[in-house]
Enzyme design. Structure first.
Site, PDB file in Angstrom:
ATOM      1  N   THR A  64       1.045  -1.311  -0.271  1.00 19.77           N
ATOM      2  CA  THR A  64      -0.045  -0.231  -0.025  1.00 19.77           C
ATOM      3  C   THR A  64       0.916   1.634   0.092  1.00 19.77           C
ATOM      4  OG1 THR A  64      -1.773   0.922   0.952  1.00 19.77           O
ATOM      5  CG2 THR A  64      -0.271  -0.281   2.662  1.00 19.77           C
ATOM      6  N   GLY A  80     -14.946   6.996   4.618  1.00 25.45           N
ATOM      7  CA  GLY A  80     -15.715   6.887   3.228  1.00 25.45           C
ATOM      8  C   GLY A  80     -17.244   6.524   3.895  1.00 25.45           C
ATOM      9  N   ASP A 114      -8.114  -4.897   0.313  1.00 26.17           N
ATOM     10  CA  ASP A 114      -9.655  -4.288  -1.174  1.00 26.17           C
ATOM     11  C   ASP A 114     -10.339  -4.656  -0.438  1.00 26.17           C
ATOM     12  OD1 ASP A 114      -8.996  -2.669  -3.189  1.00 26.17           O
ATOM     13  OD2 ASP A 114     -10.632  -3.955  -4.421  1.00 26.17           O
ATOM     14  N   ARG A 149     -12.992  -5.018   8.301  1.00 26.83           N
ATOM     15  CA  ARG A 149     -10.778  -5.304   8.701  1.00 26.83           C
ATOM     16  C   ARG A 149     -10.630  -6.377   9.459  1.00 26.83           C
ATOM     17  NH1 ARG A 149     -10.427  -1.046   5.682  1.00 26.83           N
ATOM     18  NH2 ARG A 149     -10.992   0.275   6.753  1.00 26.83           N
ATOM     19  N   LYS A 174      -3.362   3.548   6.341  1.00 20.29           N
ATOM     20  CA  LYS A 174      -3.401   2.082   6.730  1.00 20.29           C
ATOM     21  C   LYS A 174      -2.213   0.914   6.957  1.00 20.29           C
ATOM     22  CE  LYS A 174      -6.746   0.033   3.339  1.00 20.29           C
ATOM     23  NZ  LYS A 174      -6.679  -0.690   1.940  1.00 20.29           N
ATOM     24  N   ASP A 188     -18.761   5.339   6.489  1.00 23.17           N
ATOM     25  CA  ASP A 188     -19.372   5.217   8.233  1.00 23.17           C
ATOM     26  C   ASP A 188     -19.772   5.902   8.450  1.00 23.17           C
ATOM     27  OD1 ASP A 188     -17.237   3.056   8.137  1.00 23.17           O
ATOM     28  OD2 ASP A 188     -15.491   4.853   9.802  1.00 23.17           O
ATOM     29  N   ASN A 242      -0.359   3.707   0.929  1.00 24.22           N
ATOM     30  CA  ASN A 242      -1.452   4.650   2.183  1.00 24.22           C
ATOM     31  C   ASN A 242      -0.463   4.568   3.623  1.00 24.22           C
ATOM     32  OD1 ASN A 242      -3.519   5.719   4.285  1.00 24.22           O
ATOM     33  ND2 ASN A 242      -4.922   4.730   2.912  1.00 24.22           N
TER      34      ASN A 242
HETATM   35  P1  IMP Z   1      -9.369   0.363   0.528  1.00 26.26           P
HETATM   36  O1  IMP Z   1      -9.973  -1.101  -0.465  1.00 26.26           O
HETATM   37  O2  IMP Z   1      -9.889   0.277   1.114  1.00 26.26           O
HETATM   38  O3  IMP Z   1      -9.123   1.859  -0.155  1.00 26.26           O
HETATM   39  O4  IMP Z   1     -11.409   1.208   0.662  1.00 26.26           O
HETATM   40  C1  IMP Z   1     -11.909   1.216  -0.793  1.00 26.26           C
HETATM   41  C2  IMP Z   1     -13.097   2.189  -0.664  1.00 26.26           C
HETATM   42  O5  IMP Z   1     -13.967   1.791   0.250  1.00 26.26           O
HETATM   43  C3  IMP Z   1     -12.679   3.500   0.881  1.00 26.26           C
HETATM   44  O6  IMP Z   1     -12.096   5.039  -0.245  1.00 26.26           O
HETATM   45  C4  IMP Z   1     -14.023   3.782   0.791  1.00 26.26           C
HETATM   46  O7  IMP Z   1     -15.204   4.466   0.529  1.00 26.26           O
HETATM   47  C5  IMP Z   1     -14.593   2.654   1.524  1.00 26.26           C
HETATM   48  N1  IMP Z   1     -14.462   1.597   2.475  1.00 26.26           N
HETATM   49  C6  IMP Z   1     -13.042   0.803   2.975  1.00 26.26           C
HETATM   50  N2  IMP Z   1     -12.976   0.645   4.239  1.00 26.26           N
HETATM   51  C7  IMP Z   1     -14.187   1.466   4.829  1.00 26.26           C
HETATM   52  C8  IMP Z   1     -14.370   2.051   6.449  1.00 26.26           C
HETATM   53  O8  IMP Z   1     -13.975   1.440   7.203  1.00 26.26           O
HETATM   54  N3  IMP Z   1     -15.743   2.641   6.408  1.00 26.26           N
HETATM   55  C9  IMP Z   1     -15.795   3.772   5.532  1.00 26.26           C
HETATM   56  N4  IMP Z   1     -16.335   2.972   3.993  1.00 26.26           N
HETATM   57  C10 IMP Z   1     -15.139   2.026   4.144  1.00 26.26           C
END
Ligand code: IMP
Length: 202
Positions: free
Chosen positions: A7, A157, A68, A185, A12, A159, A9
């Site tokens: 990643t 996101g 992801d 997660r 993260k 939430d 990030n």
């Molecule tokens: P990523 O794969 O962890 O980067 O997540 C992709 C997208 O899913 C993020 O940009 C958020 O829009 C949404 N997302 C992932 N995890 C969460 C969370 O714990 N809460 C709210 N939205 C989430």
């Protein structure tokens, strides 16, 4: 045990280091001097997690993993799913993350306006590649409901509109440690942690 986390990030990285604990040392791509974008062109969470992990494994030939996550809404046939980050159509370099999240939520609420079924789930997939090239997938799910009004300032996101089953607060009304007890997660990384603890020769 040393593992590369595929990643870019850094937020993260520290969150996952915290979830996995001190027996596992995560190497970031930054530590390796690797700043290129990682490809993420697949149509499933599994596909994207594997694509990212395989890309990094092909560069460094060391144990590595990628994750992801998507929000899967039942009445929308699993959308926005793998497209959760860019559901509204705003590109990742446009505006702030907060603004992009609000645009995503807005589109979601419009799509669900006349829809009585508000069931949804967050799903995280982790792809792990061992130093000998074996591949493993791990999954974490939290089921819940999408609510009409945004509530809470924590998290990120979707939430503010997601209420996990068994609770009457959105994820954005919970502290990070409360959310981490039940989140998609945390569940995926707990499975991964248990697997690594039992197979600690990678
Ligand atoms: P990523 O794969 O962890 O980067 O997540 C992709 C997208 O899913 C993020 O940009 C958020 O829009 C949404 N997302 C992932 N995890 C969460 C969370 O714990 N809460 C709210 N939205 C989430």
């Amino acid at each position: 045990m040393n593992l590369i986390f595929a990643t870019q990030n850094s937020h993260k990285l520290s969150e996952i280091q915290h979830l996995l604990g001190n027996s596992f040392q995560l190497t970031s791509l930054k530590d390796l001097g690797f700043t290129d974008d990682i490809p993420e062109n697949q149509t499933t969470l599994e596909g994207n997690a594997l694509e990212k992990a395989r890309f990094i494994f092909s560069k460094f030939n060391q144990s590595c993993f990628a994750d992801d996550t998507g929000l899967e809404v039942e009445a929308l046939n699993g959308d926005p799913g793998v497209y959760s980050a860019r559901y509204s159509g705003l590109l990742s370099d446009f505006g702030s993350e907060k603004m992009r999240s609000l645009a995503n939520i807005q589109k979601l609420l419009v799509a669900l306006e006349n829809q009585p079924n508000k069931n949804a789930r967050f799903r995280t997939v982790i792809a792990f590649i061992t130093n000998t090239g074996n591949e493993f997938l791990f999954e974490g799910i939290v089921n819940g409901q999408i609510v009409k009004e945004l509530k809470g300032d924590e998290g990120f996101g979707y939430d503010p509109v997601f209420v996990p089953d068994g609770y009457n607060q959105t994820f954005a009304e919970m502290s990070l440690s409360e959310k981490n007890k039940i989140s998609h997660r945390a569940r995926a990384f707990n499975c991964f942690h248990d697997f690594l603890s039992l197979n600690n020769t990678f």
